[in-house]
Design a protein around this motif. Structure first.
Motif: not given
Length: 225
Positions: A73-81, A83-86, A136-140
């Protein structure tokens, strides 16, 4: 990609007397800065019943493809996945009965473990919805500042998803669940040779994180195969 610790996988927990504990005074977690500790010994691991951990699954049980994602849950690459491919994989393959999707958490740090406990707090029915909000809110929330501010951010997400405050506190204070989750993660990550996040296992074969178009080619080839 974020690399897991080399050698043994790290257990993400506060250890006191050999067991994971999570304590709060007021709203602040009373947890020391150094959270990553060595892997539990074989006897300790054997004493923990990881069968109590529920697999978080989307899609048809009899789908021809099983796709497992290992994510932090703290991995930016996971958040990107997510938000997009998933979202595209879900619409085109999971919701159409072609893919059974399993989400397994990886714990790099205490914040990822807290996020997992919040996501799991209301059971499988709400897990993926809360996961979407957390990613979605990870960066915050993950950069909110102190540990108190970070866990408060996760509490807000849990409440937004309809989990009441008392239930959230009970979940976050469940030290046995925390230790079991960590052991469960370690067992699966070791068995599947997971070394980074996000990592994927498609019908037993390791698959790298990639753009949706490339996932589509792999999934279509597996369906035709």
């Amino acid at each position: 990609m974020t690399r897991l610790m080399s050698g043994v996988f790290a257990l993400v927990a506060l250890v006191a007397g050999g067991y994971a504990v999570m304590g709060w005074q007021a709203s602040a977690p009373t947890i020391p800065e150094n959270l990553l500790v060595g892997a539990a010994n074989a006897q300790e691991a054997a004493d923990i019943d990881t069968s109590t951990i529920v697999e978080m699954v989307q899609g048809a049980e009899d789908a021809p493809i099983t796709l497992i994602e290992y994510a932090s849950f703290t991995c930016p690459h996971c958040a990107n996945f997510h938000a997009g491919p998933y979202k595209q994989i879900k619409a085109d393959y999971i919701d159409t009965g072609k893919v059974k999707f399993i989400f397994r958490e990886v714990y790099f740090d205490r914040y990822g473990l807290w996020a997992s406990m919040v996501a799991r707090c209301s059971g499988p029915e709400k897990f993926f919805g809360i996961t979407d909000l957390i990613m979605k809110g990870q960066s915050e929330w993950a950069r909110a500042g102190s540990a108190t501010e970070i866990v408060d951010g996760l509490r807000k997400i849990g409440r937004l998803a309809g989990t009441d405050s008392d239930q959230l506190e009970a979940c976050l204070m469940d030290s046995n669940k925390a230790q079991t989750l960590v052991t469960w993660y370690q067992e699966h990550a070791t068995a599947d040779g997971v070394e980074s996040t996000p990592s994927f296992i498609m019908n037993g074969k390791k698959v790298e994180n990639q753009a949706y178009e490339d996932f589509k080619k792999l999934l279509d080839a597996e369906l035709e195969g």
